[in-house]
Design an enzyme around this catalytic site. Structure first.
Site, mmCIF file in Angstrom:
data_model
loop_
_atom_site.group_PDB
_atom_site.id
_atom_site.type_symbol
_atom_site.label_atom_id
_atom_site.label_comp_id
_atom_site.label_asym_id
_atom_site.label_seq_id
_atom_site.Cartn_x
_atom_site.Cartn_y
_atom_site.Cartn_z
ATOM 1 N N GLU A 36 0.961 -1.125 0.515
ATOM 2 C CA GLU A 36 -0.213 0.024 0.347
ATOM 3 C C GLU A 36 0.892 2.089 -0.008
ATOM 4 O O GLU A 36 0.529 2.187 -0.814
ATOM 5 C CB GLU A 36 -0.980 -0.012 1.307
ATOM 6 C CG GLU A 36 -2.496 -0.652 1.171
ATOM 7 C CD GLU A 36 -1.500 -2.427 1.214
ATOM 8 O OE1 GLU A 36 -0.669 -2.571 2.208
ATOM 9 O OE2 GLU A 36 -2.385 -3.198 1.798
ATOM 10 N N PRO B 217 14.192 -12.595 0.121
ATOM 11 C CA PRO B 217 12.916 -13.475 0.771
ATOM 12 C C PRO B 217 11.679 -11.833 0.797
ATOM 13 O O PRO B 217 12.217 -11.481 1.521
ATOM 14 C CB PRO B 217 13.434 -14.125 2.271
ATOM 15 C CG PRO B 217 14.856 -14.134 1.624
ATOM 16 C CD PRO B 217 15.422 -13.464 0.493
ATOM 17 N N ARG B 218 11.591 -11.877 1.892
ATOM 18 C CA ARG B 218 10.192 -11.047 1.906
ATOM 19 C C ARG B 218 10.664 -10.442 3.556
ATOM 20 O O ARG B 218 10.309 -9.604 2.904
ATOM 21 C CB ARG B 218 8.665 -11.145 1.791
ATOM 22 C CG ARG B 218 7.446 -10.710 2.429
ATOM 23 C CD ARG B 218 7.135 -9.408 1.212
ATOM 24 N NE ARG B 218 5.835 -8.889 1.256
ATOM 25 C CZ ARG B 218 5.896 -7.927 0.468
ATOM 26 N NH1 ARG B 218 6.066 -7.663 -0.434
ATOM 27 N NH2 ARG B 218 4.399 -7.292 1.081
ATOM 28 N N GLU C 15 15.917 -2.659 -1.795
ATOM 29 C CA GLU C 15 16.669 -2.881 -3.183
ATOM 30 C C GLU C 15 15.535 -3.625 -3.500
ATOM 31 O O GLU C 15 16.360 -4.056 -5.069
ATOM 32 C CB GLU C 15 17.846 -3.322 -2.737
ATOM 33 C CG GLU C 15 19.104 -2.826 -2.139
ATOM 34 C CD GLU C 15 20.544 -3.144 -1.669
ATOM 35 O OE1 GLU C 15 21.107 -2.205 -3.114
ATOM 36 O OE2 GLU C 15 20.379 -4.025 -1.908
ATOM 37 N N GLU D 137 5.507 -4.107 -10.255
ATOM 38 C CA GLU D 137 7.212 -3.994 -10.804
ATOM 39 C C GLU D 137 8.020 -4.676 -11.872
ATOM 40 O O GLU D 137 8.523 -3.721 -12.217
ATOM 41 C CB GLU D 137 7.716 -3.519 -9.037
ATOM 42 C CG GLU D 137 7.243 -3.189 -8.608
ATOM 43 C CD GLU D 137 7.108 -2.683 -7.528
ATOM 44 O OE1 GLU D 137 7.677 -2.080 -6.222
ATOM 45 O OE2 GLU D 137 7.978 -3.823 -6.125
#
Length: 425
Positions: free
Chosen positions: A58, A269-270, A312, A340
């Site tokens: 968001e 990884p998130r 990044e 993206e």
């Protein structure tokens, strides 16, 4: 009904703080800013626009809107609230000192009242589906106009809101919203079916299509790829992965390196609290892994670059030939931002569990830019096919970028709603 909800929330408050403590053991940001969650702590500048964006996704959609508001009126204070530490960090990084960034107060009458008394916003903008009953009641009581922007409402959620106790509670919350900027005609129809007057609902499109790529990111991505010695190596990025997904990715990668021995996997990884565990998983799986956070060199023998830094991800996308977007290979998450990589002209691979990203995925698939897979074998096959077909990969990337461009414009349409709401304040 709201009184019952509030009473239950107060009873659950110890559990809420235990949850924050538990999350804080893995992600230290949850141990900070507890006063902000009670409407205390640093006082925001009064008399401006307050925008709430729950988490990283968001915030990414909100940043272009906030920058446009700042350009319109450089003296107008901007207050941004988030719910998660990663969202707060992303907002502070993207906006610098141009906005006051704090945690959203818990949906308790006292916390909401203190926050609103301190901020005294002229307008509240809530992104997507933030229907907090006490928050919206507090705004109505304080005379603060509310814009629900980038608003989405699934058929399943709408069905729940039409029934029983939850329906009455949400119906009252919706009466505290002055304008709903819906993502699609279907979302708009679901809001009006819940009793929101049609004149309060506008279809503006999805703000996430108006994303702003960092200046020069493609050039910096190409330079980083050269620094890795990977200008001539194929590069595949697996981004925003969750627990259970890295195993699928590494299984597919093990199959792929037999056909593409120089393939470099950029694995991102998130959540930062999982970085060390994923690094260990890569090494246990027998792969030579370099960690970005430690500036470990990428050599000809490096098979995996672990993107264990924050902020990044878009740069990493700019180094790659194709992208897997995580959160979609296992159920219960609902996917992550497909736009993206698409904006950077990358073919996109996802799993089957896309949640709110289903429509965007359909558009990308129709443009020949997205492939959905069910398991590691299908993932390996999709990546292999993409790597083998240079022309097809280029055309898929162009199709992806065209989808992003064709569905833009939500930012301008949303901005047109703001002056009338500010005048009404």
């Amino acid at each position: 009904m709201r009184a019952l909800y509030t009473g239950l929330l107060y009873l659950a408050l110890p559990l809420v703080f235990l949850y924050f403590l538990w999350r804080g053991l893995r992600e230290p940001g949850y141990l900070k800013g507890w006063g902000e969650r009670l409407g205390l702590g640093r006082r925001p500048p009064p008399g401006g626009i307050w925008l709430h964006a729950a988490s990283v996704g968001e915030v990414a959609a909100a940043v272009p809107l906030l920058r446009a508001l700042r350009e319109r009126d450089p003296d107008l204070p901007l207050v941004v609230t988030t719910f998660t530490p990663t969202g707060r960090d992303r907002a502070r990084s993207a906006l610098g000192g141009t906005a006051h960034v704090v945690y959203l107060p818990l949906d308790l009458p006292g916390a909401v009242r203190r926050f609103l008394q301190h901020a005294q916003p002229r307008l509240a903008i809530l992104l997507e589906a933030e229907l907090w009953p006490n928050l919206l009641h507090g705004c109505r009581a304080a005379g603060v106009p509310v814009l629900l922007a980038n608003a989405r409402l699934s058929e399943a959620a709408a069905a729940r809101y039409r029934r029983g106790v939850q329906g009455r509670l949400i119906g009252d919350a919706l009466r505290g919203i002055d304008c709903i900027a819906a993502v699609s005609d279907e979302d708009a129809e679901r809001f009006t079916a819940l009793g929101v007057p049609a004149e309060r609902v506008a279809v503006t499109g999805n703000l996430k299509f108006d994303l702003e790529l960092p200046a020069g990111v493609e050039e910096r991505g190409a330079a980083l790829r050269r620094d890795w010695g990977a200008a001539e190596r194929p590069v595949w990025i697996a981004a925003s992965t969750h627990a259970g997904e890295e195993e699928i990715v590494l299984s597919a990668f093990a199959e792929l390196v037999g056909r593409h021995p120089d393939l470099l996997l950029v694995l991102v990884p998130r959540h930062p609290q999982r970085f060390d565990g994923v690094a260990e998983l890569c090494r246990r799986s027998g792969f030579a892994c370099a960690r970005r956070s430690r500036d470990e060199p990428v050599t000809a023998g490096t098979q995996i670059l672990l993107g264990d830094t924050l902020g990044e991800l878009v740069l990493f996308y700019a180094t790659a030939d194709l992208a897997l977007v995580g959160g979609s290979l296992v159920p219960g998450i609902g996917g992550h931002n497909l736009l993206e990589p698409a904006a950077l002209r990358l073919p996109v691979v996802t799993g089957e569990h896309l949640g709110a990203w289903e429509t965007v995925a359909d558009w990308l698939r129709e443009a020949g830019a997205l492939c959905r897979v069910a398991d590691a074998a299908a993932l390996a096959s999709a990546v292999d096919e993409c790597l083998e077909d240079h022309h097809g990969r280029k055309m898929a990337g162009l199709g992806a970028a065209r989808v992003v461009e064709d569905h833009g414009g939500a930012l301008a349409r949303t901005l047109r709603l703001v002056p009338g709401l500010l005048t009404a304040a």
